[in-house]
Design an enzyme around this catalytic site. Structure first.
Site, mmCIF file in Angstrom:
data_model
loop_
_atom_site.group_PDB
_atom_site.id
_atom_site.type_symbol
_atom_site.label_atom_id
_atom_site.label_comp_id
_atom_site.label_asym_id
_atom_site.label_seq_id
_atom_site.Cartn_x
_atom_site.Cartn_y
_atom_site.Cartn_z
ATOM 1 N N CYS A 167 118.159 7.758 4.281
ATOM 2 C CA CYS A 167 118.201 6.502 3.527
ATOM 3 C C CYS A 167 118.904 6.718 2.179
ATOM 4 O O CYS A 167 120.117 6.880 2.151
ATOM 5 C CB CYS A 167 116.789 5.942 3.366
ATOM 6 N N HIS A 195 115.403 5.656 8.983
ATOM 7 C CA HIS A 195 114.296 6.589 8.739
ATOM 8 C C HIS A 195 113.874 7.270 10.048
ATOM 9 O O HIS A 195 112.933 6.820 10.718
ATOM 10 C CB HIS A 195 113.107 5.845 8.115
ATOM 11 N N GLU A 240 112.201 9.877 10.563
ATOM 12 C CA GLU A 240 110.856 10.457 10.526
ATOM 13 C C GLU A 240 109.816 9.543 11.167
ATOM 14 O O GLU A 240 108.742 10.001 11.577
ATOM 15 C CB GLU A 240 110.452 10.802 9.092
#
EC number: 6.3.4.2
Length: 535
Positions: free
Chosen positions: A381, A507, A509
């Protein structure tokens, strides 16, 4: 359908979310379909506008919902993909109730906490039951028993338990057993008081999870059983784990929590099949390799601010049979003392997302250090935007290049707001949020990592790469390897001659799981190992 409600007492941060997720893991490994949800008593509509220091990371779902970080535990520990239905706050409850009152939905009745607010809460439980097929719904109630803002939620689940009957509803209370070091004793009085408070409300827990740093013997369990009106076998030790949160389901299974829950709810299942989970945990506890990866951010002091990133590194490390030692570095310290002082000796550098200009120049310096020293770099990001700014300044020669977030009059706005974002005045829920499709360019590092031409990833950001600079930046080593399907938005950038320099606008994750690490995290840790020479 069976319903389990997890409450907490004595203090906050007891690990209710982790306990709920771990129970979900055990029931899922027994062959049951499990859905989890979180009820938060705070008045914010969602955590999207809250400072990470206040609430930790914001966990974004496929449908764009900005939710509590515990939903990250729920998705990582089970095979479920959750939605906006799975996180309810007091802000949402009162917004809905007041909107209905304004439109005449209550037909002139006096609007009260009971029954109108409690009915709104119960309706969310029923809606999840209707729209998300499951055998068991586990609902965590945020906060602690005794919090004034949590009372409507506790009253609502008390009513709900009565409505569905005791064979279909179970209350689990998580509490703290305090160890008094001076006396060398475990103390149960706070637990007794917490459960007494819960029983005053009308809820009698069927299971007590005792969070403790010391072993609990049978005498102590019997004492809690006697004073708290629960069966001795329903007093479960939830001791701090030594190595990893992923040990928690195994420890609770040793305490026979899942057997007990199935018996109390009259669920007939097979024993859990935990072989792969145990193997995953063993790779975390006894890895063959070791790498040091620097995470350079602005919220480093709070572990929960980058919770999903740290867990994703654990997942990728386990897949490589490697312990990932995370070196947490405050970007402002790099601004003061330089990148070399803090980054010498690491095998990878990760710059996560964030908002605001504090620490930005330190992140840019860390990115430059990774690029010039051929250290694997992973930007997420803002970390991608940082990589774009650094390259524009130090390779393209545009010394004043910046994001318009940090410098509105920069002559080289390589990162800027899209036109539709420039009109936004409301902060909550107004970013580019949720799952978006990305097309990958064949022959690139990104394509090789995913083994796919099209991917879907979760987003949460407002600023984008400025495509006006695309051709000039790609004239060098810079490459946009992933874009939106119409080609308008840059989603992944990489450097062609660097061993591993990958940054993404989304993102990743949020989609990493135990035994299924995210492809970019997996590639990043692998590159760090190759840098070290371990592979």
């Amino acid at each position: 359908m069976k319903y389990i409600f997890v409450t907490g007492g004595v203090v906050s941060s007891l690990g209710k979310g982790l306990a709920a997720a771990s129970l979900g893991t055990l029931l899922e490994h027994r062959g049951l379909k499990v859905i989890l949800q979180k009820f938060d008593p705070y008045l914010n509509v969602d955590p999207g506008t809250m400072n990470p220091y206040e609430h930790g990371e914001v966990y974004v779902l496929d449908d764009g919902a900005e939710t509590d970080l515990d939903l990250g535990h729920y998705e990582r520990f089970t095979g479920t993909n959750l939605s906006k239905l799975n996180n309810l706050t007091s802000g949402q409850v009162y917004t809905n109730v007041l909107a209905r009152e304004r439109s005449g939905g209550y037909l002139g009745s006096t609007v009260q906490v009971i029954p109108h607010v409690t009915n709104e809460i119960k309706e969310r439980i029923r809606k999840v039951a209707r729209e998300m097929t499951a055998d068991v719904i586990i609902t965590e109630i945020g906060g602690t028993v005794g919090d004034i803002e949590g009372l409507p939620f506790l009253e609502a689940i008390r009513q709900f338990g009565q409505e569905v009957g005791q064979d279909n509803c179970l209350f689990i209370h998580t509490t703290l057993i305090i160890y008094m070091r001076a006396a060398g004793e475990l103390k149960t009085k706070p637990t007794q008081q917490s459960i007494a408070k819960l029983r005053e409300i009308g809820i009698s827990p069927g299971v007590v999870l005792c969070r403790t740093e010391m072993p609990i013997d049978q005498d102590l369990k019997d004492k809690i059983s006697l004073f708290c009106n629960v069966a001795p076998e329903a007093v479960i030790e939830a001791r701090d784990t030594k190595h990893s949160i992923y040990e928690v389901p195994l420890k609770l299974h040793e305490e026979k929590l899942d057997d007990l829950v199935c018996r109390l709810l009259k669920i007939d299942t097979r024993p859990p099949e935990l072989t792969r989970w145990k193997q995953f945990v063993q790779r975390i506890i006894n890895p063959s390799h070791h790498v040091r990866i620097a995470v350079v951010g602005k919220y480093i002091e709070l572990n929960d601010a980058y919770k999903s990133i740290y867990e994703s590194l654990v997942h990728a490390g386990a897949a490589h049979d490697t312990k990932v030692e995370v070196v947490k570095i405050d970007a402002e310290n790099i601004e003061k003392a330089g990148a070399e002082l803090y980054l010498t000796g690491v095998q990878g550098i990760l710059v996560p997302g964030g908002f605001g200009d504090r620490g930005t120049e330190g992140k840019i310096a860390a990115c430059r250090y990774a690029r010039e020293n051929k250290i694997p770099y992973f930007g997420i990001c803002l970390g991608m935007q940082i990589a774009v700014i650094e390259y524009a300044r130090n390779v393209c020669g545009w010394k004043e290049a910046n994001s318009t977030e940090f410098d509105k009059v920069t002559p080289y706005p390589v990162v800027s707001l899209l036109e539709e974002q420039q009109k936004v005045t409301q902060k909550g829920g107004s970013m580019r949020l949720g799952a978006w499709v990305t097309d990958l360019l064949p022959g690139t590092k990104a394509y090789d990592l995913y083994h796919s031409a099209t991917i879907t990833e979760r987003h949460r950001h407002r600023y984008e790469f400025n495509s006006d600079f695309k051709e000039r930046m790609e004239a060098h080593d810079f490459l946009i390897s992933g874009t939106s399907p119409d080609g308008a938005l840059a989603e992944i950038i990489e450097l062609k001659s660097h061993p591993f320099f990958v940054a993404c606008q989304f993102h990743p994750e949020l989609l990493s799981r135990p035994n299924h690490p995210h492809p970019i995290f997996y590639g990043f840790v692998g590159a760090a190992l190759r840098t070290q020479g371990a592979h």
